[in-house]
Design an enzyme around this catalytic site. Structure first.
Site, PDB file in Angstrom:
ATOM      1  N   ASP A 124       0.863  -1.179   0.000  1.00  0.00           N
ATOM      2  CA  ASP A 124       0.000   0.000   0.000  1.00  0.00           C
ATOM      3  C   ASP A 124       0.908   1.241   0.000  1.00  0.00           C
ATOM      4  O   ASP A 124       1.769   1.352   0.881  1.00  0.00           O
ATOM      5  CB  ASP A 124      -0.873  -0.050   1.266  1.00  0.00           C
ATOM      6  CG  ASP A 124      -1.775   1.169   1.402  1.00  0.00           C
ATOM      7  OD1 ASP A 124      -1.623   2.135   0.615  1.00  0.00           O
ATOM      8  OD2 ASP A 124      -2.621   1.165   2.317  1.00  0.00           O
ATOM      9  N   GLU A 152      30.470   5.434   5.444  1.00  0.00           N
ATOM     10  CA  GLU A 152      30.507   3.977   5.580  1.00  0.00           C
ATOM     11  C   GLU A 152      30.387   3.355   4.188  1.00  0.00           C
ATOM     12  O   GLU A 152      30.070   2.184   4.054  1.00  0.00           O
ATOM     13  CB  GLU A 152      29.415   3.479   6.520  1.00  0.00           C
ATOM     14  CG  GLU A 152      28.025   3.940   6.172  1.00  0.00           C
ATOM     15  CD  GLU A 152      26.967   3.402   7.123  1.00  0.00           C
ATOM     16  OE1 GLU A 152      26.845   2.173   7.231  1.00  0.00           O
ATOM     17  OE2 GLU A 152      26.270   4.225   7.748  1.00  0.00           O
ATOM     18  N   CYS A 167      26.352   5.476  10.714  1.00  0.00           N
ATOM     19  CA  CYS A 167      25.795   6.808  10.435  1.00  0.00           C
ATOM     20  C   CYS A 167      26.294   7.881  11.411  1.00  0.00           C
ATOM     21  O   CYS A 167      25.802   9.010  11.406  1.00  0.00           O
ATOM     22  CB  CYS A 167      24.267   6.745  10.461  1.00  0.00           C
ATOM     23  SG  CYS A 167      23.613   5.548   9.289  1.00  0.00           S
ATOM     24  N   THR A 189      14.081   2.581   2.378  1.00  0.00           N
ATOM     25  CA  THR A 189      14.895   3.509   3.177  1.00  0.00           C
ATOM     26  C   THR A 189      16.280   3.728   2.556  1.00  0.00           C
ATOM     27  O   THR A 189      17.217   4.079   3.257  1.00  0.00           O
ATOM     28  CB  THR A 189      15.024   3.029   4.647  1.00  0.00           C
ATOM     29  OG1 THR A 189      15.843   1.852   4.678  1.00  0.00           O
ATOM     30  CG2 THR A 189      13.684   2.708   5.262  1.00  0.00           C
ATOM     31  N   SER A 213      17.068  -2.488  15.101  1.00  0.00           N
ATOM     32  CA  SER A 213      17.842  -1.240  15.022  1.00  0.00           C
ATOM     33  C   SER A 213      16.979  -0.034  15.394  1.00  0.00           C
ATOM     34  O   SER A 213      17.474   0.910  16.010  1.00  0.00           O
ATOM     35  CB  SER A 213      18.494  -1.069  13.648  1.00  0.00           C
ATOM     36  OG  SER A 213      17.569  -0.650  12.683  1.00  0.00           O
ATOM     37  N   HIS A 243      18.932  11.967  13.545  1.00  0.00           N
ATOM     38  CA  HIS A 243      19.384  11.123  12.441  1.00  0.00           C
ATOM     39  C   HIS A 243      18.115  10.529  11.826  1.00  0.00           C
ATOM     40  O   HIS A 243      17.297   9.940  12.531  1.00  0.00           O
ATOM     41  CB  HIS A 243      20.311  10.018  12.969  1.00  0.00           C
ATOM     42  CG  HIS A 243      20.550   8.934  11.959  1.00  0.00           C
ATOM     43  ND1 HIS A 243      20.949   9.202  10.673  1.00  0.00           N
ATOM     44  CD2 HIS A 243      20.424   7.585  12.036  1.00  0.00           C
ATOM     45  CE1 HIS A 243      21.057   8.064  10.004  1.00  0.00           C
ATOM     46  NE2 HIS A 243      20.747   7.076  10.803  1.00  0.00           N
ATOM     47  N   LYS A 277       9.361   9.165  15.799  1.00  0.00           N
ATOM     48  CA  LYS A 277       9.247   8.309  16.992  1.00  0.00           C
ATOM     49  C   LYS A 277      10.164   8.817  18.108  1.00  0.00           C
ATOM     50  O   LYS A 277       9.809   8.770  19.282  1.00  0.00           O
ATOM     51  CB  LYS A 277       9.626   6.863  16.652  1.00  0.00           C
ATOM     52  CG  LYS A 277       8.592   6.143  15.809  1.00  0.00           C
ATOM     53  CD  LYS A 277       8.990   4.699  15.589  1.00  0.00           C
ATOM     54  CE  LYS A 277       7.977   3.989  14.699  1.00  0.00           C
ATOM     55  NZ  LYS A 277       8.207   2.563  14.585  1.00  0.00           N
ATOM     56  N   ASN A 337      17.723   8.171   2.737  1.00  0.00           N
ATOM     57  CA  ASN A 337      18.781   8.032   3.740  1.00  0.00           C
ATOM     58  C   ASN A 337      20.129   8.443   3.164  1.00  0.00           C
ATOM     59  O   ASN A 337      20.490   8.011   2.070  1.00  0.00           O
ATOM     60  CB  ASN A 337      18.835   6.568   4.203  1.00  0.00           C
ATOM     61  CG  ASN A 337      19.547   6.403   5.529  1.00  0.00           C
ATOM     62  OD1 ASN A 337      20.132   7.344   6.053  1.00  0.00           O
ATOM     63  ND2 ASN A 337      19.494   5.197   6.063  1.00  0.00           N
ATOM     64  N   SER A 348      24.564   2.790  13.804  1.00  0.00           N
ATOM     65  CA  SER A 348      24.359   1.391  14.200  1.00  0.00           C
ATOM     66  C   SER A 348      25.684   0.754  14.582  1.00  0.00           C
ATOM     67  O   SER A 348      26.746   1.156  14.111  1.00  0.00           O
ATOM     68  CB  SER A 348      23.746   0.600  13.046  1.00  0.00           C
ATOM     69  OG  SER A 348      22.425   1.025  12.837  1.00  0.00           O
TER      70      SER A 348
HETATM   71  N1  COA Z   1      -0.653   2.951   5.971  1.00  0.00           N
HETATM   72  C1  COA Z   1       0.021   3.622   6.929  1.00  0.00           C
HETATM   73  N2  COA Z   1       0.988   3.021   7.690  1.00  0.00           N
HETATM   74  C2  COA Z   1       1.302   1.741   7.442  1.00  0.00           C
HETATM   75  C3  COA Z   1       0.627   0.986   6.450  1.00  0.00           C
HETATM   76  C4  COA Z   1      -0.391   1.649   5.696  1.00  0.00           C
HETATM   77  N3  COA Z   1      -1.069   1.025   4.743  1.00  0.00           N
HETATM   78  N4  COA Z   1       1.149  -0.259   6.444  1.00  0.00           N
HETATM   79  C5  COA Z   1       2.118  -0.289   7.404  1.00  0.00           C
HETATM   80  N5  COA Z   1       2.198   0.913   8.009  1.00  0.00           N
HETATM   81  C6  COA Z   1       3.129   1.319   9.066  1.00  0.00           C
HETATM   82  C7  COA Z   1       3.317   0.290  10.154  1.00  0.00           C
HETATM   83  O1  COA Z   1       2.275   0.341  11.109  1.00  0.00           O
HETATM   84  C8  COA Z   1       4.660   0.718  10.714  1.00  0.00           C
HETATM   85  O2  COA Z   1       4.482   1.835  11.534  1.00  0.00           O
HETATM   86  P1  COA Z   1       5.127   1.884  13.019  1.00  0.00           P
HETATM   87  O3  COA Z   1       6.604   1.669  12.837  1.00  0.00           O
HETATM   88  O4  COA Z   1       4.781   3.231  13.526  1.00  0.00           O
HETATM   89  O5  COA Z   1       4.512   0.761  13.767  1.00  0.00           O
HETATM   90  C9  COA Z   1       5.419   1.213   9.470  1.00  0.00           C
HETATM   91  O6  COA Z   1       4.409   1.450   8.482  1.00  0.00           O
HETATM   92  C10 COA Z   1       6.418   0.224   8.926  1.00  0.00           C
HETATM   93  O7  COA Z   1       5.770  -0.998   8.745  1.00  0.00           O
HETATM   94  P2  COA Z   1       6.480  -2.373   9.083  1.00  0.00           P
HETATM   95  O8  COA Z   1       5.572  -3.482   8.787  1.00  0.00           O
HETATM   96  O9  COA Z   1       7.089  -2.299  10.448  1.00  0.00           O
HETATM   97  O10 COA Z   1       7.652  -2.295   7.969  1.00  0.00           O
HETATM   98  P3  COA Z   1       8.743  -3.314   7.559  1.00  0.00           P
HETATM   99  O11 COA Z   1       8.623  -4.623   8.233  1.00  0.00           O
HETATM  100  O12 COA Z   1       8.737  -3.306   6.074  1.00  0.00           O
HETATM  101  O13 COA Z   1      10.123  -2.648   8.107  1.00  0.00           O
HETATM  102  C11 COA Z   1      11.885  -1.086   8.557  1.00  0.00           C
HETATM  103  C12 COA Z   1      10.387  -1.263   8.272  1.00  0.00           C
HETATM  104  C13 COA Z   1      12.171   0.395   8.861  1.00  0.00           C
HETATM  105  C14 COA Z   1      12.310  -1.894   9.767  1.00  0.00           C
HETATM  106  C15 COA Z   1      12.686  -1.502   7.298  1.00  0.00           C
HETATM  107  O14 COA Z   1      12.391  -0.598   6.256  1.00  0.00           O
HETATM  108  C16 COA Z   1      14.190  -1.544   7.504  1.00  0.00           C
HETATM  109  O15 COA Z   1      14.719  -2.580   7.880  1.00  0.00           O
HETATM  110  N6  COA Z   1      14.911  -0.430   7.233  1.00  0.00           N
HETATM  111  C17 COA Z   1      16.334  -0.360   7.315  1.00  0.00           C
HETATM  112  C18 COA Z   1      16.845  -0.248   8.737  1.00  0.00           C
HETATM  113  C19 COA Z   1      16.805   1.095   9.325  1.00  0.00           C
HETATM  114  O16 COA Z   1      16.622   2.080   8.643  1.00  0.00           O
HETATM  115  N7  COA Z   1      17.001   1.175  10.649  1.00  0.00           N
HETATM  116  C20 COA Z   1      16.866   2.402  11.365  1.00  0.00           C
HETATM  117  C21 COA Z   1      17.771   2.583  12.493  1.00  0.00           C
HETATM  118  S1  COA Z   1      19.296   3.333  11.972  1.00  0.00           S
END
Ligand code: COA
Length: 389
Positions: free
Chosen positions: A31, A81, A113, A154, A203, A235, A244, A277, A309
Site C-alpha cells: 500500500d 561507511e 551513520c 529507506t 535497530s 538522524h 518516533k 537516507n 548502528s
Molecule cells: N498505511 C500507513 N501506515 C502503514 C501501512 C499503511 N497502509 N502499512 C504499514 N504501516 C506502518 C506500520 O504500522 C509501521 O508503523 P510503526 O513503525 O509506527 O509501527 C510502518 O508502516 C512500517 O511498517 P512495518 O511493517 O514495520 O515495515 P517493515 O517490516 O517493512 O520494516 C523497517 C520497516 C524500517 C524496519 C525496514 O524498512 C528496515 O529494515 N529499514 C532499514 C533499517 C533502518 O533504517 N534502521 C533504522 C535505524 S538506523
C-alpha cells in the site's frame, strides 16, 4: 575567554535522479501509504554509477568553499561507511579534487551513520585549540539495502559538507555532549558485501533506547530540560524514525511548546523525505532542512541526536547565530532538488545493478547524462578516474 566554535557554512549535494515511493510501493505490492506515512518517505535519490562518495562530497563542498577559504582548510574529516578503498582515505581524493593546499590533514572516519558527528566534534575541539583554522567535515554515503528487501524504501544517498570555524555564521556548538557506545549487531556490512545486513526492527529499538540514554545524561550534565530547546533534529534513516524519537520526549514539554517542537520537526524532515537516507549525512541534511523550511530565529537552541548502528549515539546542542541564513546557498539547493529527473522503477533497478563492479576490470562509464561538476568516468588500472567539468 573561551572561543565560540561551530558550523560556519553548510552545503549539500544529491544526484539528479529520484524514484517516487508511491510508484515503488505499487511495484512491490505494498500500500503506498505504508511508504508515504508508515515509513515517511515520498522520494528516494537514485545514485548513478558516475557518482560515488568522493564526487558527491566534492559537489557539496564546492558549494561552500571559495578560492580564499580553500587556502585556510587545515583538515578534512570525511565521515562515510561507503568507502571506496580499505587503505586510502576518501578525504585524500577529495582534497586533490578540490585543490586544497598540501599542508592539509585528510582522514576518513567510520562508525556507520555516526561518522560525520565524530568529524564535527573532533573538528570543533581542533578549532578550540587553533582558532584561526578551518576544518572541512563531510558526511557522504550511498544507502543500499538491496532490491525487494524491507530496507529498500529507506535507501538514498548524497553528501553534506560543513565548514567548522571559530565565530561561526550558522551554529555555535555547546561544549557539552553526551555519548554512548555498545557492541550491538543491528546493522553491519562485512568487507565482502556492497549491501548492508540489517535487523531493521531491532535497530529502530536500539536507536530509541540510545536516544533515551543520551538525552537523560545530557540533562543531568547540563541541568537543562526540554524547555531550554526550540527544536530537535534527528538522524533520519527514514523520517518516521525521528518522529518516533521526538514522540518519546514530547510529553516532557508544555502543550504550547509541543506545538512549536512538532512544527520544527515537520520542517526538519522535509528534505530528507525527498532524498532518503544519507546514512552519516542524514542528521545534517535534517538540520539544513530545518534552516530552509522552519521558522527559526537567531539565539534559539537546537538539540541534535546522532545515531550510528553498531552502535554509537550522541546528543549535543548548538545556538543559532545572527547570520545563519547566509551560511548556505538557498538558490543552489532549491535548484538542485527541483531539477532532478524522476526515473521509473525499471530504470532504477537497472541503475542499481550498474554500480561499478567489485573487481579489477577496466570500465568506461556512460557520462552523457552527468551534469555535476565532479563525476566518476570509470576505472583504469584499478584506479578510479575522477573528472571535473
Ligand atoms: N498505511 C500507513 N501506515 C502503514 C501501512 C499503511 N497502509 N502499512 C504499514 N504501516 C506502518 C506500520 O504500522 C509501521 O508503523 P510503526 O513503525 O509506527 O509501527 C510502518 O508502516 C512500517 O511498517 P512495518 O511493517 O514495520 O515495515 P517493515 O517490516 O517493512 O520494516 C523497517 C520497516 C524500517 C524496519 C525496514 O524498512 C528496515 O529494515 N529499514 C532499514 C533499517 C533502518 O533504517 N534502521 C533504522 C535505524 S538506523
Amino acid at each position: 575567554m573561551s572561543v565560540s566554535v561551530g558550523i560556519d557554512r553548510i552545503g549539500f549535494y544529491t544526484p539528479g535522479l529520484y524514484l517516487d515511493m508511491a510508484e515503488l510501493a505499487t511495484a512491490r505490492g505494498e500500500d503506498p501509504n505504508k511508504y508515504l506515512i508508515g515509513i515517511g518517505q515520498s522520494q528516494q535519490a537514485v545514485i548513478p554509477p558516475t557518482q560515488d562518495v568522493v564526487t558527491m562530497a566534492a559537489n557539496a563542498a564546492s558549494q561552500i568553499l571559495t578560492a580564499e577559504t580553500k587556502q585556510e582548510v587545515a583538515m578534512v574529516l570525511f565521515g562515510t561507511e561507503s568507502g571506496i578503498d580499505n587503505s586510502k582515505a576518501t578525504a585524500v581524493y577529495l582534497a586533490h579534487l578540490l585543490d586544497l593546499p598540501s599542508n592539509t590533514r585528510a582522514i576518513e572516519l567510520k562508525q556507520a551513520c555516526y561518522g560525520a558527528t565524530a568529524g564535527l566534534q573532533l573538528a570543533a575541539d581542533y578549532v578550540r585549540v587553533h582558532p584561526t583554522a578551518k576544518v572541512l567535515v563531510i558526511g557522504a554515503d550511498v544507502a543500499r539495502y538491496g532490491l525487494r528487501t524491507p530496507g529498500e524504501v529507506t535507501q538514498g544517498g548524497g553528501a553534506v559538507a560543513m565548514l567548522v570555524t571559530a565565530d561561526p555564521q550558522i551554529l555555535a556548538l555547546a561544549p557539552t555532549s553526551s555519548y554512548h557506545t555498545e557492541d550491538v549487531m543491528d546493522f553491519w556490512r562485512p568487507t565482502y558485501r556492497t549491501e548492508a545486513l540489517v535487523d531493521g526492527k531491532y535497530s529502530t529499538n536500539v536507536y530509541l533506547d540510545f536516544f533515551k540514554t543520551v538525552w537523560a545524561d545530557y540533562q543531568q550534565q547540563t541541568q537543562q530540560t526540554i524547555a531550554d530547546f526550540d527544536a530537535f533534529v534527528f538522524h533520519l534513516p527514514f523520517t518516521k524514525m525521528g518522529r518516533k524519537g521526538l514522540r518519546q520526549i514530547l510529553p516532557e514539554a508544555r502543550p504550547e511548546q509541543q506545538v512549536t517542537l512538532k512544527a520544527a520537526f515537520e520542517a526538519s524532515q522535509e528534505d530528507n523525505r525527498h532524498v532518503g537516507n544519507l546514512y552519516t549525512g542524514s542528521l545534517y541534511l535534517s538540520f539544513l532542512s530545518l534552516l530552509r523550511h522552519g521558522q527559526m530565529n537567531a539565539g534559539q537552541r537546537i538539540g541534535f541526536f546522532s545515531y550510528g548502528s553498531g552502535a554509537e549515539g550522541e546528543f549535543f546542542s548548538g545556538i543559532l547565530q545572527n547570520d545563519f541564513q547566509k551560511g548556505f546557498d538557498e538558490t543552489a539547493l532549491s535548484t538542485l532538488l527541483a531539477n532532478r529527473r524522476r526515473v521509473t522503477v525499471s530504470e532504477y533497478e537497472a541503475i542499481y545493478r550498474a554500480q561499478l563492479s567489485n573487481d579489477a576490470r577496466d570500465v568506461q562509464l556512460a557520462v552523457g547524462e552527468e551534469s555535476a561538476r565532479y563525476y566518476l568516468a570509470g576505472r583504469q588500472n584499478q584506479q578510479r578516474q575522477y573528472r571535473i567539468k
